[in-house]
Structure formats: C-alpha cells, structure tokens
Design an enzyme around this catalytic site. Structure first.
Site: not given
Ligand code: GDP
Length: 426
Positions: A13, A41
């Site tokens: 995440d 993701h």
């Molecule tokens: P992944 O599985 O590693 O791709 O991560 P997830 O999608 O589960 O969680 C990351 C969350 O953070 C998602 O809801 C993204 O839209 C959000 N996100 C990613 N980068 C940023 C950021 O720089 N700032 C904010 N506020 N949200 C972000």
C-alpha cells in the site's frame, strides 16, 4: 533503454500502482510477476479512479502490452470481474493489450474455501489473510496440485487433471475441515463461466517476451505488496505466500534471463500495515485516527482500516536492502502537512538495547520503537511541482530519510493524481 521493477519497500500500500501508472509512459510492456487479487493498487488518472487487483497498472496506456506472468495466482473469476469493472469505465481490454502466461497456475475454486476454513480454525491466532485463497494456491502450486492456464487449450487433459486434484482435495475438505466436497459439475460451471472467458487472453508469453527483448523493448515489472511481506525475507508468518522482491521479477514475469536495471522502491512518508502481525512503530488512539483519516488509510480490496504509524527507518532500510532498490519514490508527503511535529521511528529497542538492525521475525513483537520528532511544515504541499518550492522543513524531512536508508529519493509524490509529483532526481 533499461528494464525497471517497481516494488514496495514496506508492508504494501505504498502507492506502487500510482508510480507504475506514472512511469508506464516510458515502457512498452508491464508485467505483474507475483501475487494475486488479494491486494489492490489504486490508480487515479485522466480515465477515472480505479482499484486494480491483478491487472497490471499499464492497462490505461495505449500501446502498452500488459502481461500476467507465470508467477501470479491466476484467479479466473476475480480477474473477469476486475476486467469488467475496468472496461465498464471505458478502458478497452483486448488480447492485444492483455496477455496471460500459459504457464500461470490456476487458482482453483476450493483455494478460497480453504483459506477461510483455515483462518476459522486458527481462531485468535489468525494470520490476517484476505481470504482470497492465495496461501492454499501457492502451497498447491509447489505441490504441483493445480492446473496451468495453457491447459485450457487441451480440455480433455485439463478435465482429467482437475478430477484427480479434486479427489485429492476433497479428502482435506471433508476429513480435515468437515466441509462439503467439490463435484465435477461444480468445476464444469467454473470452467464455463470463468475460464472459457479468459482463454482468449492466454498465450505463450515467454516467446513473446524473448522477441520483445531482442527488439529492444522496455519492460516494467510491477510488484504487489512490499519487502516485509516477502515469503522468504518478510515478517514470517505474516507475509504473503509469494516473493515480492525485485530479484524474483524476471522469474515470475517469464523471462528469467532479463536484467532488472533500475529498481524503484516505493516508500510512504509514514507507515501503514494491513492485517495481523508485529508492527513496531504502530500508533494508537486519537493520533492514529487522525493520520488514518488524513491519509484515507482503508484497504483497496477489503475496506479494512489500515494500522498506521510514523515512518519506520529500521524497517525501511531493511526493505531497501532486500529489494536492492536503486532509487526511491516517496509518496503521500502531502498527508503529513497537518502535523506540528513529525514523528519518526529511528531505531528499535530490543532486550534493553537500541538497535538499527531489523530483528529476526520471531522476536519482532518484543521490539519497541525509539521515536524522534522533526519540524512540520504546516502548509498544503499538494500543488508543489518543483523540489525548490517545497518548504524547507519538508525538504529536510525527505533528505533525512534519504540519508538514513542509503538510497536516493528521486520522486516525491504529493497527491494521488498522475501529475501530483515532484521529480527531485539523484
Ligand atoms: P499500492 O498497492 O502500493 O499501489 O497502494 P494502494 O493503492 O493500496 O494505496 C495507496 C493509496 O494512496 C491510493 O489510494 C493512492 O491513490 C493514494 N496515493 C498514492 N500516492 C499518493 C500521494 O502522494 N498523496 C496522496 N494523498 N495519496 C496518494
């Protein structure tokens, strides 16, 4: 150009999907090399907001070929519903932009049942599984008790094979767990309703990739979860059942001879962890609730509230090392803007002594965090696009992390949207 892996440094995440979505612009092929539909993701781009589970995050780019490699847990039912959700939002998925390795093993209908039954049996000692069948699937893969996607082209061989496995699996279902046995009619329905529909996407991706490498195509390897969930190097047994590290990427992707030139490790500006297991830097109470709300820390697959804490330098340094990261993307810096003082777990205390070495998994729950505080910046940084425009306190925070984890932070993400990032460079 070079091949690249995008991997998680911590518990998952971290925002890998967001980074893959951004960086796919430079790549011809995006390959998911491990894991299944048990995590998610979240990607926000000009086409909308998407929760991807198994589909590679390059699916939104025209001209990018997306591949599900032999290392993934191929769940035909879940994949189909995910494909439907994405195509319903106007993103085309065809055998040209999505290819499934004929060597990917099939997650069979009983894998989900067994996951659920075993978590029930474990009662208060649960592993915190998402109950998507991933652990039973990988156990069976290593026991050679599942089918390959390519067998869908040989219906008679597949049926014979499934019948044999079903008879063996029914022994466990009925005698160990007291559950109902499977029948061939049930498997026929699964074959017709799910497997037949993904069959057009299944092909010999190994030959396709061999040619792509010869033609000088650029490949992006996309990981699920993070270093600490790696089956061999993570917080065993609270890991996933596959290898989440970049070293596994060429194998799970189906081109074992490929080099991974760049390894982009994704780190969140604070820590989150879903499910059970030791989480040394965990925060509780009001402080934790506030961070969870500001960062909207709820699981993309399960909706579960994520456990939260300050950035954990000890775990992150270890994560960087096992990934062999060559650069870091630091995400969600914008979320910390509300804090006067930013807590960081700089070391652990274990057996009365301070350490900066990540402990052996069995004693991890005895470690206590040593917390230090850094000045906050107390202003909205989500609109910042240049490194020099970040407040000094924010730059100091990033530079401090960079120094502690021994790896250059090249990207700083300040929002979920594709363009909400700062390229800092090495
Ligand atoms: P992944 O599985 O590693 O791709 O991560 P997830 O999608 O589960 O969680 C990351 C969350 O953070 C998602 O809801 C993204 O839209 C959000 N996100 C990613 N980068 C940023 C950021 O720089 N700032 C904010 N506020 N949200 C972000």
């Amino acid at each position: 150009m070079a091949n690249c892996a995008i991997v998680g440094i911590n518990w998952g995440d971290e925002g890998k999907g967001r980074m893959v979505d951004l960086l796919t612009e430079r790549y011809d092929i995006v390959i998911r090399f491990q894991g299944g539909g048990n995590a998610g993701h979240t990607v926000v781009n000009d086409k909308g907001k998407f929760a991807l589970h198994l589909l590679p995050s390059g699916i939104f780019r025209e001209n990018v070929v997306n591949i599900l490699g032999n290392g993934v847990a191929l769940d035909p039912e879940n994949l189909l519903s995910e494909m439907k959700a994405v195509t319903d939002q106007g993103v085309p998925i065809t055998p040209e932009n999505l290819k499934i390795s004929d060597h990917a093993s099939l997650l069979l209908p009983w894998h989900r049942d067994l996951d659920e039954l075993e978590e029930q049996r474990l009662a208060d000692k649960q592993y915190g599984s998402t109950k998507q069948g991933i652990a039973p699937f990988y156990s069976d893969k290593y026991q050679k008790k599942t089918g390959l996607a390519g067998e869908l082209f040989y219906p008679e061989i597949l049926r014979e094979h499934l019948k044999d496995i079903m008879e063996w699996k029914n022994l466990t279902l009925t005698r160990v767990y007291g559950a109902e046995p499977y029948t061939m009619e049930m498997l026929e329905a699964w074959l017709e309703n799910a497997c037949e529909k993904i069959r057009p996407f299944v092909c010999d991706t190994h030959t396709f990739l061999k040619q792509a490498l010869k033609d000088g195509k650029n490949i992006l390897f996309e990981a699920q979860l993070g270093s600490l969930r790696d089956l061999d190097f993570g917080i065993i047994p609270y890991t996933t059942s596959s290898n989440t590290i970049a070293a596994y990427a060429p194998i799970g992707a189906g081109i074992p001879s490929a080099r991974v030139d760049d390894i982009v490790g994704v780190v969140k500006a604070y820590s989150t962890c879903v499910g059970e297991g030791p989480f040394v830097a965990e925060m509780f109470g009001k402080e934790a609730d506030e961070l969870r709300e500001k960062g909207f820390e709820y699981g993309a697959k399960t909706g579960r509230a994520r456990r939260v804490g300050p950035l954990d330098i000890v775990a992150t340094r270890y994560g960087v090392e096992v990934q062999g990261a060559t650069e870091i993307a630091l995400t969600k810096l914008d979320v910390l803007s509300y804090l006067d003082k930013i807590p960081v777990c700089t070391r652990y205390k274990l057996n009365g002594e301070e350490t900066d070495i990540f402990p052996f998994p069995s004693v991890l729950d005895r470690a206590e965090p040593v917390i230090e505080y850094f000045d906050g910046w107390k202003c909205d940084v989500s609109g910042v696009r240049k490194w020099e425009d970040l407040p000094e306190a924010a730059r100091n925070y990033v530079l401090y992390i960079e120094k502690q984890i021994n790896c250059p932070i090249t990207y700083v993400s300040v929002g979920p949207e594709r363009d909400s990032y700062i390229y800092k460079g090495k």
